[in-house]
Design a protein around this motif. Structure first.
Motif, PDB file in Angstrom:
ATOM      1  N   SER A  38      28.987  14.421 -42.187  1.00  0.00           N
ATOM      2  CA  SER A  38      28.970  13.496 -41.113  1.00  0.00           C
ATOM      3  C   SER A  38      29.265  11.879 -41.356  1.00  0.00           C
ATOM      4  O   SER A  38      29.934  11.249 -40.385  1.00  0.00           O
ATOM      5  N   MET A  39      28.653  11.438 -42.515  1.00  0.00           N
ATOM      6  CA  MET A  39      28.772   9.933 -42.917  1.00  0.00           C
ATOM      7  C   MET A  39      30.031   9.693 -43.068  1.00  0.00           C
ATOM      8  O   MET A  39      30.684   8.560 -42.446  1.00  0.00           O
ATOM      9  N   VAL A  40      30.839  10.649 -43.823  1.00  0.00           N
ATOM     10  CA  VAL A  40      32.404  10.345 -43.921  1.00  0.00           C
ATOM     11  C   VAL A  40      33.043  10.422 -42.715  1.00  0.00           C
ATOM     12  O   VAL A  40      34.063   9.602 -42.396  1.00  0.00           O
ATOM     13  N   ALA A  41      32.745  11.389 -41.763  1.00  0.00           N
ATOM     14  CA  ALA A  41      33.339  11.048 -40.346  1.00  0.00           C
ATOM     15  C   ALA A  41      33.102   9.909 -39.517  1.00  0.00           C
ATOM     16  O   ALA A  41      33.764   9.834 -38.584  1.00  0.00           O
ATOM     17  N   HIS A  42      31.998   9.402 -39.912  1.00  0.00           N
ATOM     18  CA  HIS A  42      31.694   8.124 -38.902  1.00  0.00           C
ATOM     19  C   HIS A  42      30.827   6.785 -39.739  1.00  0.00           C
ATOM     20  O   HIS A  42      29.949   6.437 -39.560  1.00  0.00           O
ATOM     21  N   PRO A  43      32.098   6.444 -40.562  1.00  0.00           N
ATOM     22  CA  PRO A  43      31.482   5.213 -41.286  1.00  0.00           C
ATOM     23  C   PRO A  43      31.356   3.919 -40.584  1.00  0.00           C
ATOM     24  O   PRO A  43      30.426   3.150 -40.901  1.00  0.00           O
ATOM     25  N   GLY A  44      31.793   3.875 -39.529  1.00  0.00           N
ATOM     26  CA  GLY A  44      31.624   2.636 -38.574  1.00  0.00           C
ATOM     27  C   GLY A  44      30.290   2.804 -37.989  1.00  0.00           C
ATOM     28  O   GLY A  44      29.432   1.666 -37.970  1.00  0.00           O
ATOM     29  N   LEU A  45      29.593   3.903 -37.850  1.00  0.00           N
ATOM     30  CA  LEU A  45      28.545   4.199 -37.119  1.00  0.00           C
ATOM     31  C   LEU A  45      27.226   3.591 -38.326  1.00  0.00           C
ATOM     32  O   LEU A  45      26.404   3.129 -38.144  1.00  0.00           O
ATOM     33  N   TRP A  46      27.759   4.244 -39.287  1.00  0.00           N
ATOM     34  CA  TRP A  46      26.852   4.031 -40.763  1.00  0.00           C
ATOM     35  C   TRP A  46      26.703   2.637 -41.004  1.00  0.00           C
ATOM     36  O   TRP A  46      25.568   1.930 -41.427  1.00  0.00           O
ATOM     37  N   ALA A  47      27.855   1.921 -41.036  1.00  0.00           N
ATOM     38  CA  ALA A  47      28.111   0.346 -41.149  1.00  0.00           C
ATOM     39  C   ALA A  47      27.311  -0.398 -40.156  1.00  0.00           C
ATOM     40  O   ALA A  47      26.132  -1.174 -40.600  1.00  0.00           O
ATOM     41  N   ALA A  48      27.169  -0.167 -38.895  1.00  0.00           N
ATOM     42  CA  ALA A  48      26.533  -0.580 -37.884  1.00  0.00           C
ATOM     43  C   ALA A  48      25.077  -0.406 -37.944  1.00  0.00           C
ATOM     44  O   ALA A  48      24.056  -1.201 -37.750  1.00  0.00           O
ATOM     45  N   THR A  49      24.670   0.669 -38.291  1.00  0.00           N
ATOM     46  CA  THR A  49      23.182   1.442 -38.539  1.00  0.00           C
ATOM     47  C   THR A  49      22.635   0.252 -39.555  1.00  0.00           C
ATOM     48  O   THR A  49      21.546  -0.317 -39.365  1.00  0.00           O
ATOM     49  N   LEU A  50      23.246   0.185 -40.727  1.00  0.00           N
ATOM     50  CA  LEU A  50      22.518  -0.300 -41.795  1.00  0.00           C
ATOM     51  C   LEU A  50      22.741  -2.090 -41.631  1.00  0.00           C
ATOM     52  O   LEU A  50      21.602  -2.590 -42.003  1.00  0.00           O
ATOM     53  N   GLU A  51      23.600  -2.599 -40.825  1.00  0.00           N
ATOM     54  CA  GLU A  51      23.653  -3.886 -40.437  1.00  0.00           C
ATOM     55  C   GLU A  51      22.572  -4.159 -39.668  1.00  0.00           C
ATOM     56  O   GLU A  51      21.835  -5.066 -39.621  1.00  0.00           O
ATOM     57  N   ALA A  52      22.256  -3.462 -38.434  1.00  0.00           N
ATOM     58  CA  ALA A  52      21.282  -3.351 -37.605  1.00  0.00           C
ATOM     59  C   ALA A  52      19.703  -3.579 -38.179  1.00  0.00           C
ATOM     60  O   ALA A  52      19.073  -4.419 -37.934  1.00  0.00           O
ATOM     61  N   PHE A  53      19.517  -2.371 -39.157  1.00  0.00           N
ATOM     62  CA  PHE A  53      18.202  -2.244 -39.618  1.00  0.00           C
ATOM     63  C   PHE A  53      18.133  -3.342 -40.857  1.00  0.00           C
ATOM     64  O   PHE A  53      16.726  -3.422 -41.067  1.00  0.00           O
ATOM     65  N   SER A  54      18.843  -3.973 -41.243  1.00  0.00           N
ATOM     66  CA  SER A  54      18.820  -4.780 -42.261  1.00  0.00           C
ATOM     67  C   SER A  54      18.202  -6.094 -41.979  1.00  0.00           C
ATOM     68  O   SER A  54      17.888  -7.119 -42.628  1.00  0.00           O
ATOM     69  N   ARG A  55      18.658  -6.720 -40.784  1.00  0.00           N
ATOM     70  CA  ARG A  55      18.243  -7.678 -40.049  1.00  0.00           C
ATOM     71  C   ARG A  55      16.820  -8.082 -40.027  1.00  0.00           C
ATOM     72  O   ARG A  55      16.074  -7.436 -39.754  1.00  0.00           O
ATOM     73  N   THR A  56      16.655  -9.206 -40.585  1.00  0.00           N
ATOM     74  CA  THR A  56      15.014  -9.525 -40.407  1.00  0.00           C
ATOM     75  C   THR A  56      14.708 -10.481 -39.255  1.00  0.00           C
ATOM     76  O   THR A  56      13.608 -10.891 -39.103  1.00  0.00           O
ATOM     77  N   ASP A  57      15.654 -11.128 -38.692  1.00  0.00           N
ATOM     78  CA  ASP A  57      15.563 -12.073 -37.472  1.00  0.00           C
ATOM     79  C   ASP A  57      15.345 -11.443 -36.189  1.00  0.00           C
ATOM     80  O   ASP A  57      15.492 -12.121 -35.055  1.00  0.00           O
TER      81      ASP A  57
ATOM     82  N   LEU B 199      21.320   9.254 -32.122  1.00  0.00           N
ATOM     83  CA  LEU B 199      21.075  10.653 -31.407  1.00  0.00           C
ATOM     84  C   LEU B 199      22.059  11.666 -31.227  1.00  0.00           C
ATOM     85  O   LEU B 199      21.967  12.944 -31.611  1.00  0.00           O
ATOM     86  N   GLU B 200      23.266  10.925 -31.142  1.00  0.00           N
ATOM     87  CA  GLU B 200      24.358  12.156 -30.785  1.00  0.00           C
ATOM     88  C   GLU B 200      24.869  12.613 -32.371  1.00  0.00           C
ATOM     89  O   GLU B 200      25.134  13.579 -32.443  1.00  0.00           O
ATOM     90  N   TRP B 201      24.937  11.548 -33.188  1.00  0.00           N
ATOM     91  CA  TRP B 201      25.033  11.975 -34.818  1.00  0.00           C
ATOM     92  C   TRP B 201      23.844  12.933 -35.246  1.00  0.00           C
ATOM     93  O   TRP B 201      24.263  13.972 -35.542  1.00  0.00           O
ATOM     94  N   GLY B 202      22.587  12.955 -34.944  1.00  0.00           N
ATOM     95  CA  GLY B 202      21.820  13.934 -35.359  1.00  0.00           C
ATOM     96  C   GLY B 202      22.032  15.041 -34.366  1.00  0.00           C
ATOM     97  O   GLY B 202      21.920  16.035 -35.064  1.00  0.00           O
ATOM     98  N   ALA B 203      22.500  15.043 -33.170  1.00  0.00           N
ATOM     99  CA  ALA B 203      22.602  16.454 -32.524  1.00  0.00           C
ATOM    100  C   ALA B 203      23.963  17.150 -33.248  1.00  0.00           C
ATOM    101  O   ALA B 203      23.903  18.379 -33.422  1.00  0.00           O
ATOM    102  N   GLU B 204      24.970  16.382 -33.770  1.00  0.00           N
ATOM    103  CA  GLU B 204      26.006  16.690 -34.367  1.00  0.00           C
ATOM    104  C   GLU B 204      25.774  17.545 -35.717  1.00  0.00           C
ATOM    105  O   GLU B 204      26.221  18.523 -36.103  1.00  0.00           O
ATOM    106  N   VAL B 205      24.645  16.655 -36.381  1.00  0.00           N
ATOM    107  CA  VAL B 205      24.440  17.419 -37.647  1.00  0.00           C
ATOM    108  C   VAL B 205      23.510  18.774 -37.475  1.00  0.00           C
ATOM    109  O   VAL B 205      23.973  19.679 -38.191  1.00  0.00           O
TER     110      VAL B 205
END
Length: 188
Positions: free
Chosen positions: A92-111, A59-65
């Motif tokens: 913004s992706m370039v500025a926040h790579p850790g956020l995007w890595a964590a987001t993709l990791e969270a959304f890719s889990r099936t368990d 949400l913070e990222w979205g407000a920044e964009v």
């Protein structure tokens, strides 16, 4: 700042630095400067805390964009609105790579347990509509918002993945607009 807010801030730091699955309860509590018991008391579990922190960070990222797009829109950008929005998203992706890595990791889990899937699914639904409204502030029906938002979310997720793995060959805002024009022209 209370323990709950400190835990959210500490969890966000851990997400940015260690991803979604690696932070331990001890690491999060240490980053927040509180006891491990505060995680259970305020959130019920480490995973619930990480999910809430991830959603808050997005949400913070979205407000920044939104703010970056609004600032550029007031200046009268040379390119179109679509290119401007996607350029700010890529920046913004370039500025926040850790956020995007964590987001993709969270959304890719099936368990995920059912309640976690529900929490993440609701956040994804809000993101879809938010992207549609950012790119098309007026004039869309609810159905159009959902469909366009879903496509934009797929583009966003795909761009994030490509940027994290191969930043040098990832698309810019103008590249994406050009590619979509070619694609639209070839759809019959």
């Amino acid at each position: 700042m209370g323990n709950r807010e400190a835990l959210l801030a500490g969890a966000k730091r851990c997400l940015y630095e260690r991803g979604y699955t690696r932070p331990t309860s001890r690491e999060i509590a240490d980053a927040a400067g509180v006891s491990m018991g505060a995680i259970s008391y305020h959130f019920g579990s480490r995973e619930a805390l990480l999910n809430e922190a991830l959603i808050e960070a997005m949400l913070e990222w979205g407000a920044e964009v939104d703010a970056a797009v609004a600032a550029v829109s007031q200046e009268g950008p040379a390119g179109g609105h679509f290119e401007t929005v996607w350029s700010r998203i890529v920046d913004s992706m370039v500025a926040h790579p850790g956020l995007w890595a964590a987001t993709l990791e969270a959304f890719s889990r099936t368990d995920h347990p059912a309640e976690v899937r529900t929490q993440l699914s609701a956040a994804l639904a809000r993101a879809r509509v938010g992207l549609a409204r950012l790119l098309h502030p007026t004039g869309l029906s609810e159905d159009e918002e959902w469909k366009l938002g879903s496509i934009y979310q797929a583009l966003l997720s795909g761009l994030a993945l490509q940027w994290l793995l191969d930043a040098d060959r990832s698309l810019s805002g103008p590249d994406l607009a050009d590619a979509l024009r070619v694609m639209a022209a070839r759809i019959s």
